[in-house]
Design a protein around this motif. Structure first.
Motif, mmCIF file in Angstrom:
data_model
loop_
_atom_site.group_PDB
_atom_site.id
_atom_site.type_symbol
_atom_site.label_atom_id
_atom_site.label_comp_id
_atom_site.label_asym_id
_atom_site.label_seq_id
_atom_site.Cartn_x
_atom_site.Cartn_y
_atom_site.Cartn_z
ATOM 1 N N TRP A 1 28.258 3.821 76.536
ATOM 2 C CA TRP A 1 27.421 3.455 75.389
ATOM 3 C C TRP A 1 26.241 4.415 75.210
ATOM 4 O O TRP A 1 25.643 4.471 74.125
ATOM 5 N N ASP A 2 25.899 5.166 76.239
ATOM 6 C CA ASP A 2 24.726 6.038 76.188
ATOM 7 C C ASP A 2 25.046 7.445 75.697
ATOM 8 O O ASP A 2 24.143 8.267 75.554
ATOM 9 N N SER A 3 26.324 7.748 75.467
ATOM 10 C CA SER A 3 26.737 9.100 75.093
ATOM 11 C C SER A 3 27.455 9.100 73.752
ATOM 12 O O SER A 3 28.252 8.207 73.459
ATOM 13 N N GLY A 4 27.189 10.148 72.958
ATOM 14 C CA GLY A 4 27.842 10.273 71.665
ATOM 15 C C GLY A 4 28.202 11.713 71.376
ATOM 16 O O GLY A 4 28.083 12.594 72.233
ATOM 17 N N VAL A 5 28.642 11.965 70.157
ATOM 18 C CA VAL A 5 29.057 13.312 69.778
ATOM 19 C C VAL A 5 28.688 13.584 68.319
ATOM 20 O O VAL A 5 28.853 12.716 67.452
ATOM 21 N N VAL A 6 28.147 14.770 68.089
ATOM 22 C CA VAL A 6 27.985 15.307 66.738
ATOM 23 C C VAL A 6 28.681 16.656 66.749
ATOM 24 O O VAL A 6 28.198 17.611 67.357
ATOM 25 N N LYS B 1 15.304 8.396 71.678
ATOM 26 C CA LYS B 1 15.785 7.448 72.693
ATOM 27 C C LYS B 1 16.919 6.554 72.200
ATOM 28 O O LYS B 1 17.122 5.455 72.718
ATOM 29 N N LYS B 2 17.683 7.060 71.239
ATOM 30 C CA LYS B 2 18.848 6.314 70.772
ATOM 31 C C LYS B 2 20.110 6.685 71.546
ATOM 32 O O LYS B 2 21.159 6.074 71.362
ATOM 33 N N ALA B 3 20.006 7.714 72.380
ATOM 34 C CA ALA B 3 21.116 8.121 73.248
ATOM 35 C C ALA B 3 20.533 8.858 74.437
ATOM 36 O O ALA B 3 19.422 9.403 74.375
ATOM 37 N N LYS B 4 21.294 8.871 75.541
ATOM 38 C CA LYS B 4 20.896 9.656 76.714
ATOM 39 C C LYS B 4 21.558 11.027 76.718
ATOM 40 O O LYS B 4 20.979 11.994 77.215
ATOM 41 N N GLY C 1 30.621 5.833 73.333
ATOM 42 C CA GLY C 1 30.320 4.630 72.580
ATOM 43 C C GLY C 1 29.066 4.696 71.740
ATOM 44 O O GLY C 1 28.720 3.733 71.060
ATOM 45 N N ASN C 2 28.374 5.824 71.778
ATOM 46 C CA ASN C 2 27.193 5.999 70.945
ATOM 47 C C ASN C 2 27.634 6.582 69.602
ATOM 48 O O ASN C 2 28.803 6.486 69.236
ATOM 49 N N GLN C 3 26.759 7.208 68.869
ATOM 50 C CA GLN C 3 27.136 7.774 67.571
ATOM 51 C C GLN C 3 28.219 8.843 67.732
ATOM 52 O O GLN C 3 28.105 9.745 68.552
ATOM 53 N N VAL C 4 29.278 8.726 66.944
ATOM 54 C CA VAL C 4 30.357 9.717 66.908
ATOM 55 C C VAL C 4 30.514 10.143 65.459
ATOM 56 O O VAL C 4 30.969 9.361 64.622
#
Length: 423
Positions: A102-107, A184-187, A157-160
């Protein structure tokens, strides 16, 4: 440590090398990745050379399952997954097969995706064979296909999401990930961009006659940023990826740190005051650079090197003028400046991310990588920058702060400020 954002992993799939070691050695040695392309010659392109990653020694089963490889016909997806998964692994992170992170995403951005797959789909639909399109046609041709692939493979599970801002796409993606961690919306955020390769991507530029036509028999000499004899940019493709992470998270995991992002800025010239669909508004470029410096909390004289956009067109001298105006520096006081497009061409939407990987590698190597094909420095550039500040070969220099900018069609700009890491 609060709110500081660092780089803990990198990956690259570039015309001059796949993987950090091969890519870095090419930049160190000034080894060109630009080659003659037989398909462009067969199609009677004026420019028959390009920078295209060679996958002949890459085992795609290390990146895709057999099911995913079935009917896979998007070079951009392949390049992006290679770079993205390599960066994730380089950061000491692994595919999460059982639960969500949940703390990791992708742009991960792109300009255009799945062109060959889309062409195949058009032919099948027109022939009345819509049922033969296959189940992967949509995901290979939708712009967010690359972030969807990476997000699913890594269990993020964060922003993708996917961004698209022409040639500033990759640098913009990095700043989007940076801002998400800063707030602080993602680590952690996997950021980067990719670009498809081939005649259906490069054909429009050939038609615009902005590609070099006189170097088909000597491709390594064709890309000539800042040169008086520059004749246009060499098209390229590939992908670059970086793992951005809060310093707090990186320290807790005990991983290596390549560098730090201090800040940056994006803006648009609004296609006014000299700006157009294909040209930058110079005032907007200057403002973007100055805003990036202000956002980073530094003074302009703290920047000791620049990785420019510098595409080997008539706009190169204007870009140097804009840098000089933004920094209020010239002559021997001008920072060292280079353009990696001299080595692998202009990788379009992937250019910013690939070039950012190369920029950050300069911290690790304690070098400024050289510029190919720039022996005849453009006279308008010579008036602004000392010759020694445009190195022809890699030099020993321990940069502390590097500015990297990208400018794209539509009059859009992005500038990011990197710093060598210190406690």
């Amino acid at each position: 440590m609060e709110n500081r954002v660092v780089i803990t992993g990198m990956g690259v799939c570039a015309p001059n090398g796949i993987g950090l070691d091969a890519f870095g050695q090419s930049l160190l040695n000034g080894t060109s990745g630009i080659r003659h392309q037989a398909d462009l010659e067969a199609l009677k392109f004026s420019c028959q050379i390009a920078g295209k990653p060679s996958l002949k020694n890459v085992n795609l089963n290390n990146y895709f399952s057999n099911v995913q490889l079935k009917d896979l016909d998007s070079t951009g997806v392949v390049y992006g997954v290679i770079a993205g998964k390599d960066a994730w692994k380089d950061a000491g992170l692994y595919e999460n097969m059982e639960s969500l992170d949940w703390d990791s995403g992708v742009v991960f951005g792109t300009g255009i995706l799945g062109v060959d797959k889309f062409r195949e789909a058009i032919y099948k639909v027109d022939a009345g064979n819509v049922r033969r399109l296959g189940s992967t046609a949509v995901i290979q041709t939708m712009a967010s296909g690359i972030s969807a692939y990476l997000g699913g493979m890594l269990g993020l599970g964060n922003q993708v999401t996917t961004n698209s801002s022409a040639c500033s796409t990759g640098t913009e993606a990095i700043l989007m990930g940076f801002e998400r961690i800063k707030s602080k919306k993602a680590k952690r955020m996997l950021v980067g961009s990719c670009s498809d390769s081939g005649p259906y991507v490069w054909g429009g530029f050939d038609a615009m006659r902005i590609l070099p036509r006189r170097y088909n028999d000597k491709p390594s000499e064709a890309s000539r940023p800042m040169s008086a004899s520059a004749m246009g940019f060499v098209p390229g493709s590939g992908a670059g990826a970086l793992v951005l992470e809060s310093l707090e998270s990186a320290k807790a995991r005990g991983v290596k740190i390549y560098g730090e992002i201090l800040g940056g800025a994006v803006n648009s010239g609004g296609q006014r005051n000299g700006g157009s669909m294909t040209a930058s508004n110079n005032n907007a470029v200057i403002k973007c650079i100055q805003n990036a410096i202000s956002d980073s909390g530094i003074q302009a004289d703290a920047i000791d090197s620049i990785n420019g956009h510098l595409t080997a067109t008539t706009k190169d001298a204007i870009e140097i003028t804009n840098w000089g105006e933004a920094l209020k520096r010239k002559g021997k006081d001008f920072p060292y400046i280079n353009s990696f497009k001299s080595i692998f061409g202009h990788c379009l939407a992937a250019s910013g991310s690939i070039e950012c990987v190369g920029t950050v590698l300069q911290f690790q190597h304690k070098k400024v990588f050289g510029n190919l094909n720039c022996e005849d420095l453009h006279p308008d550039i010579q008036k602004q920058v000392s010759r020694e500040r445009v190195p022809l070969h890699t030099i020993d220099f321990e940069s502390k702060i590097i500015a990297k900018a990208s400018f794209g069609f539509g009059d859009v700009n992005a500038c990011v400020i990197f710093k060598s890491y210190s406690e």
